[in-house]
Design a protein around this motif. Sequence first.
Motif, PDB file in Angstrom:
ATOM      1  N   ARG A 134       4.014   1.552  -1.000  1.00 36.13           N
ATOM      2  CA  ARG A 134       4.737   1.676  -2.270  1.00 36.13           C
ATOM      3  C   ARG A 134       3.820   2.208  -3.357  1.00 36.13           C
ATOM      4  O   ARG A 134       4.226   3.039  -4.186  1.00 36.13           O
ATOM      5  CB  ARG A 134       5.307   0.314  -2.679  1.00 36.13           C
ATOM      6  CG  ARG A 134       6.448  -0.181  -1.788  1.00 36.13           C
ATOM      7  CD  ARG A 134       6.913  -1.545  -2.236  1.00 36.13           C
ATOM      8  NE  ARG A 134       7.348  -1.516  -3.641  1.00 36.13           N
ATOM      9  CZ  ARG A 134       7.646  -2.614  -4.336  1.00 36.13           C
ATOM     10  NH1 ARG A 134       7.516  -3.809  -3.774  1.00 36.13           N
ATOM     11  NH2 ARG A 134       8.048  -2.512  -5.571  1.00 36.13           N
ATOM     12  N   TYR A 135       2.586   1.742  -3.360  1.00 36.87           N
ATOM     13  CA  TYR A 135       1.629   2.216  -4.358  1.00 36.87           C
ATOM     14  C   TYR A 135       1.347   3.704  -4.185  1.00 36.87           C
ATOM     15  O   TYR A 135       1.308   4.457  -5.155  1.00 36.87           O
ATOM     16  CB  TYR A 135       0.333   1.415  -4.241  1.00 36.87           C
ATOM     17  CG  TYR A 135      -0.757   1.898  -5.169  1.00 36.87           C
ATOM     18  CD1 TYR A 135      -0.744   1.585  -6.519  1.00 36.87           C
ATOM     19  CD2 TYR A 135      -1.803   2.677  -4.689  1.00 36.87           C
ATOM     20  CE1 TYR A 135      -1.738   2.024  -7.371  1.00 36.87           C
ATOM     21  CE2 TYR A 135      -2.807   3.128  -5.535  1.00 36.87           C
ATOM     22  CZ  TYR A 135      -2.768   2.787  -6.868  1.00 36.87           C
ATOM     23  OH  TYR A 135      -3.747   3.235  -7.698  1.00 36.87           O
ATOM     24  N   LEU A 158      -3.284  -3.779  -4.395  1.00 35.49           N
ATOM     25  CA  LEU A 158      -2.674  -2.573  -4.951  1.00 35.49           C
ATOM     26  C   LEU A 158      -1.191  -2.804  -5.240  1.00 35.49           C
ATOM     27  O   LEU A 158      -0.626  -2.132  -6.058  1.00 35.49           O
ATOM     28  CB  LEU A 158      -2.847  -1.421  -3.953  1.00 35.49           C
ATOM     29  CG  LEU A 158      -4.311  -1.014  -3.682  1.00 35.49           C
ATOM     30  CD1 LEU A 158      -4.357   0.086  -2.644  1.00 35.49           C
ATOM     31  CD2 LEU A 158      -4.977  -0.557  -4.950  1.00 35.49           C
ATOM     32  N   ASP A 208      -8.402   5.745  -4.844  1.00 38.55           N
ATOM     33  CA  ASP A 208      -7.714   4.531  -5.279  1.00 38.55           C
ATOM     34  C   ASP A 208      -7.313   3.667  -4.089  1.00 38.55           C
ATOM     35  O   ASP A 208      -7.419   2.438  -4.126  1.00 38.55           O
ATOM     36  CB  ASP A 208      -6.472   4.900  -6.091  1.00 38.55           C
ATOM     37  CG  ASP A 208      -6.820   5.412  -7.470  1.00 38.55           C
ATOM     38  OD1 ASP A 208      -7.979   5.228  -7.884  1.00 38.55           O
ATOM     39  OD2 ASP A 208      -5.958   6.012  -8.127  1.00 38.55           O
ATOM     40  N   LEU A 209      -6.832   4.298  -3.021  1.00 39.75           N
ATOM     41  CA  LEU A 209      -6.447   3.539  -1.829  1.00 39.75           C
ATOM     42  C   LEU A 209      -7.666   2.927  -1.147  1.00 39.75           C
ATOM     43  O   LEU A 209      -7.568   1.865  -0.528  1.00 39.75           O
ATOM     44  CB  LEU A 209      -5.693   4.445  -0.851  1.00 39.75           C
ATOM     45  CG  LEU A 209      -4.346   4.992  -1.333  1.00 39.75           C
ATOM     46  CD1 LEU A 209      -3.729   5.896  -0.279  1.00 39.75           C
ATOM     47  CD2 LEU A 209      -3.393   3.855  -1.676  1.00 39.75           C
ATOM     48  N   MET A 212       0.822  -1.209   0.000  1.00 40.77           N
ATOM     49  CA  MET A 212       0.000   0.000   0.000  1.00 40.77           C
ATOM     50  C   MET A 212       0.860   1.265   0.000  1.00 40.77           C
ATOM     51  O   MET A 212       0.601   2.209  -0.740  1.00 40.77           O
ATOM     52  CB  MET A 212      -0.923  -0.006   1.217  1.00 40.77           C
ATOM     53  CG  MET A 212      -1.892   1.162   1.277  1.00 40.77           C
ATOM     54  SD  MET A 212      -3.281   0.985   0.159  1.00 40.77           S
ATOM     55  CE  MET A 212      -4.242  -0.281   1.000  1.00 40.77           C
ATOM     56  N   ARG A 258       4.298   5.705  -5.394  1.00 40.94           N
ATOM     57  CA  ARG A 258       4.364   5.732  -6.856  1.00 40.94           C
ATOM     58  C   ARG A 258       3.329   6.673  -7.443  1.00 40.94           C
ATOM     59  O   ARG A 258       3.608   7.425  -8.389  1.00 40.94           O
ATOM     60  CB  ARG A 258       4.168   4.316  -7.394  1.00 40.94           C
ATOM     61  CG  ARG A 258       4.375   4.195  -8.899  1.00 40.94           C
ATOM     62  CD  ARG A 258       4.542   2.753  -9.337  1.00 40.94           C
ATOM     63  NE  ARG A 258       3.337   1.976  -9.069  1.00 40.94           N
ATOM     64  CZ  ARG A 258       3.232   1.037  -8.155  1.00 40.94           C
ATOM     65  NH1 ARG A 258       4.269   0.779  -7.362  1.00 40.94           N
ATOM     66  NH2 ARG A 258       2.107   0.354  -7.990  1.00 40.94           N
ATOM     67  N   ARG A 259       2.133   6.676  -6.874  1.00 34.79           N
ATOM     68  CA  ARG A 259       1.085   7.571  -7.355  1.00 34.79           C
ATOM     69  C   ARG A 259       1.433   9.032  -7.084  1.00 34.79           C
ATOM     70  O   ARG A 259       1.161   9.918  -7.901  1.00 34.79           O
ATOM     71  CB  ARG A 259      -0.246   7.227  -6.702  1.00 34.79           C
ATOM     72  CG  ARG A 259      -0.921   5.997  -7.274  1.00 34.79           C
ATOM     73  CD  ARG A 259      -1.270   6.183  -8.744  1.00 34.79           C
ATOM     74  NE  ARG A 259      -2.031   7.395  -8.943  1.00 34.79           N
ATOM     75  CZ  ARG A 259      -3.354   7.454  -8.884  1.00 34.79           C
ATOM     76  NH1 ARG A 259      -4.047   6.366  -8.644  1.00 34.79           N
ATOM     77  NH2 ARG A 259      -3.987   8.592  -9.066  1.00 34.79           N
TER      78      ARG A 259
END
Length: 308
Positions: A3-4, A308, A296-297, A1, A7-8
């Motif tokens: 890392r996502y 994710l 998104d989260l 989560m 990145r976003r």
Amino acid sequence: MARYATRRLALAVPVLLGCSVLVFLLIHFAPGDPITSLIGVYPSVDQVAIMRHQLGLDQPLPIQYLLWLGRVLHGDLGTSLLTHTSVASSILQRLPTTLLLTAMSMAWALLIGITLGIASGFRRGGFIDTVSRVLSIIGISVPPFLAGIILILIFSVQLNLFPPGGSLDQYGLLALVLPSLALGIEYAAVVLRFTRASILEVLEQGYIRTARAKGLTPRAVEYRHAFGNALLPVLTVVGLRTGTLLSGALVTENVFSLPGLGTLLTGAIGLRDYPLVLGTTLVMAFMVVAVNLAVDLAYGLIDPRIKL
């Protein structure tokens, strides 16, 4: 989560840069000049040259943008050309009004849209379904500024229940009731339609038929198995429509004379206050990016199958 999310956030940087470049070019290529607002309608050539040099407007546009971007990277949004006050302080002064207006509009939209969408989807073809579809068509067809004028005429002029405009300092949260309704009506209609369509799609899935075959009650099938899965497309709409809410707030705040980011940005555009326009649009773009990331989260929290 984590890392996502990282990145976003990294992908959001070029989005914000592109937005700032586009707004910078549009405001500089638009007719008009801040010099007129500063020293009058018929300034002399020498006055214009001196003022442009003092404000740095005589430099090439790429140099002006890079200088502004360098200040932003150091946490400085600049100083207003006309009021000589900090852009950041002007935005922070108006930001709470716009945030409260957007939050109340979203609350109205989700409350009305999801409630009617659920009732309409689970009772397809019934009286509530028919009324909901008619209301959704009306809601989508009426723009926020027209809805605001109608609400003022009914609830302010005729019934005298709510103030027709003003600030939070004058009327408190009552000042946001009509603006948030005017801004949330169209949003509620969109949420209603997506909720209804999503529920109808989920009810046709095989696991719903299996749950019914096991003898579960209709309420258990609808709310324990169908509702959660039908909510994901609605979350997508919530994220995508946040930008529409913020853009609608620009018009709605002017209709109701609310001192928020909308009236601040409109006044800055009219006076060609370049730093104030750029700073305000950058903050609003960041808000849209942040909400989309939060949506998104939230996917992973609603549906554990999503990795994710």
